[in-house]
Enzyme design. Sequence first.
Site, mmCIF file in Angstrom:
data_model
loop_
_atom_site.group_PDB
_atom_site.id
_atom_site.type_symbol
_atom_site.label_atom_id
_atom_site.label_comp_id
_atom_site.label_asym_id
_atom_site.label_seq_id
_atom_site.Cartn_x
_atom_site.Cartn_y
_atom_site.Cartn_z
ATOM 1 N N ALA A 27 0.874 -1.178 0.000
ATOM 2 C CA ALA A 27 0.000 0.000 0.000
ATOM 3 C C ALA A 27 0.910 1.226 0.000
ATOM 4 C CB ALA A 27 -0.884 -0.016 1.233
ATOM 5 N N GLY A 51 0.541 -4.917 0.706
ATOM 6 C CA GLY A 51 -0.707 -4.956 -0.064
ATOM 7 C C GLY A 51 -0.544 -5.636 -1.409
ATOM 8 N N GLU A 58 4.765 -5.141 7.112
ATOM 9 C CA GLU A 58 4.038 -4.074 7.807
ATOM 10 C C GLU A 58 4.558 -3.815 9.222
ATOM 11 O OE1 GLU A 58 2.650 -6.441 5.967
ATOM 12 O OE2 GLU A 58 1.157 -5.537 4.643
HETATM 13 N N1 COA Z 1 4.615 3.161 -0.767
HETATM 14 C C1 COA Z 1 4.992 4.330 -1.295
HETATM 15 N N2 COA Z 1 6.123 4.486 -2.003
HETATM 16 C C2 COA Z 1 6.886 3.395 -2.171
HETATM 17 C C3 COA Z 1 6.557 2.143 -1.638
HETATM 18 C C4 COA Z 1 5.348 2.044 -0.908
HETATM 19 N N3 COA Z 1 4.925 0.900 -0.381
HETATM 20 N N4 COA Z 1 7.527 1.259 -1.953
HETATM 21 C C5 COA Z 1 8.439 1.940 -2.672
HETATM 22 N N5 COA Z 1 8.054 3.231 -2.807
HETATM 23 C C6 COA Z 1 8.744 4.312 -3.503
HETATM 24 C C7 COA Z 1 9.949 4.828 -2.731
HETATM 25 O O1 COA Z 1 9.547 5.766 -1.738
HETATM 26 C C8 COA Z 1 10.724 5.465 -3.839
HETATM 27 O O2 COA Z 1 10.144 6.704 -4.170
HETATM 28 P P1 COA Z 1 11.079 8.031 -4.405
HETATM 29 O O3 COA Z 1 11.951 7.651 -5.570
HETATM 30 O O4 COA Z 1 10.093 9.094 -4.722
HETATM 31 O O5 COA Z 1 11.839 8.203 -3.148
HETATM 32 C C9 COA Z 1 10.493 4.531 -5.012
HETATM 33 O O6 COA Z 1 9.305 3.830 -4.715
HETATM 34 C C10 COA Z 1 11.602 3.529 -5.210
HETATM 35 O O7 COA Z 1 11.791 2.827 -3.990
HETATM 36 P P2 COA Z 1 13.217 2.660 -3.278
HETATM 37 O O8 COA Z 1 12.983 2.415 -1.817
HETATM 38 O O9 COA Z 1 14.111 3.819 -3.618
HETATM 39 O O10 COA Z 1 13.752 1.368 -4.016
HETATM 40 P P3 COA Z 1 14.720 0.246 -3.436
HETATM 41 O O11 COA Z 1 15.048 -0.630 -4.603
HETATM 42 O O12 COA Z 1 15.844 0.848 -2.669
HETATM 43 O O13 COA Z 1 13.825 -0.593 -2.377
HETATM 44 C C11 COA Z 1 11.828 -1.708 -1.586
HETATM 45 C C12 COA Z 1 12.676 -1.262 -2.801
HETATM 46 C C13 COA Z 1 10.541 -2.308 -2.131
HETATM 47 C C14 COA Z 1 12.591 -2.769 -0.776
HETATM 48 C C15 COA Z 1 11.541 -0.486 -0.700
HETATM 49 O O14 COA Z 1 11.015 0.560 -1.509
HETATM 50 C C16 COA Z 1 10.535 -0.747 0.398
HETATM 51 O O15 COA Z 1 10.894 -1.305 1.411
HETATM 52 N N6 COA Z 1 9.281 -0.339 0.187
HETATM 53 C C17 COA Z 1 8.241 -0.441 1.185
HETATM 54 C C18 COA Z 1 7.733 -1.872 1.303
HETATM 55 C C19 COA Z 1 6.675 -1.949 2.382
HETATM 56 O O16 COA Z 1 6.906 -1.679 3.531
HETATM 57 N N7 COA Z 1 5.478 -2.326 1.958
HETATM 58 C C20 COA Z 1 4.358 -2.480 2.843
HETATM 59 C C21 COA Z 1 3.587 -1.231 2.920
HETATM 60 S S1 COA Z 1 2.194 -1.395 3.979
#
Ligand code: COA
Length: 261
Positions: free
Chosen positions: A67, A112, A135
């Site tokens: 999400a 999500g 989460e």
């Molecule tokens: N919600 C909003 N934005 C998200 C997102 C999410 N769940 N997951 C990734 N993004 C965004 C990042 O903020 C970033 O945006 P920006 O370039 O404007 O800063 C972009 O997507 C790229 O993500 P980034 O973190 O730079 O890539 P990465 O390769 O270093 O890491 C993940 C990838 C998926 C491991 C990491 O983004 C992450 O941990 N995301 C959250 C996962 C999560 O907690 N999901 C459950 C949510 S309830």
Amino acid sequence: MADLQNILTEEKNGILYLTVNREEKMNALNFDTLEEIKGIFEEAEDNKAIKAVIITGAGEKAFIAGADISEIASLNEVNARKFAENGQEIFAMIENCHKPVVAVTNGYTLGGGCELAMACHMRIATANAKFGQPEVNLGIIPGYGGTQRLTMLIGRGKANELMMTGDMIGAEEAKSLGLVNHVLPTKAEAIEKAEEIIAKIMSKAPLAIGMVIDCVNAAFLSDENGYQTEANSFARCVKSGDYKEGTSAFLEKRKPVFKGE
Ligand code: COA
């Protein structure tokens, strides 16, 4: 399809391809994207030309990384409940769709995103897919049905471990746990595999397919007797022209031609 900002759709050979298209945000599900998914499924259920749905995420890095955390960050107790119930309702709509819905997941399939994939009837992953419910890292829990569907799919012990640690697992481990049906090297091959399975399903009686979906879902509903649902659904099948066609075709040693009626 109505005017869509966050989803790409394409219809080909009876399959609706739904691609979550927020690549710059790892296809994170914000409120508007969920609303678009809801609208698409409302239309797809009634559209006779659509026989199946394949859900993917845009790009090679992520199916859906959860999400949208920028929206989660400002919730209060009242709207948090609504937030969860809204997502649960939309994912239930996917799960209850009478046409097969297959998730093709590549890269990050988190939060999500994993919950959406689990609401689909099957999951085909690419070798680089990573699944998780992270989460707890944000001080919350899965809210779109993940605590329930993950437990149903992989069992209590492993579901607890994944949701309490927030760890990610790879595609092969996800397959060995029953979270994923098949693993293919690339996204193109995973989509081909989904199409191959759907083609087989599309050659069967559509009403019977819808009944299978209802009965399998009933196995996980505490307020429904799944055996009763099965008997009722079996009786409904027998009222259909496809039942007459299927049984006659077998006895006449020919291929059945099902009409979905
Ligand atoms: N919600 C909003 N934005 C998200 C997102 C999410 N769940 N997951 C990734 N993004 C965004 C990042 O903020 C970033 O945006 P920006 O370039 O404007 O800063 C972009 O997507 C790229 O993500 P980034 O973190 O730079 O890539 P990465 O390769 O270093 O890491 C993940 C990838 C998926 C491991 C990491 O983004 C992450 O941990 N995301 C959250 C996962 C999560 O907690 N999901 C459950 C949510 S309830």
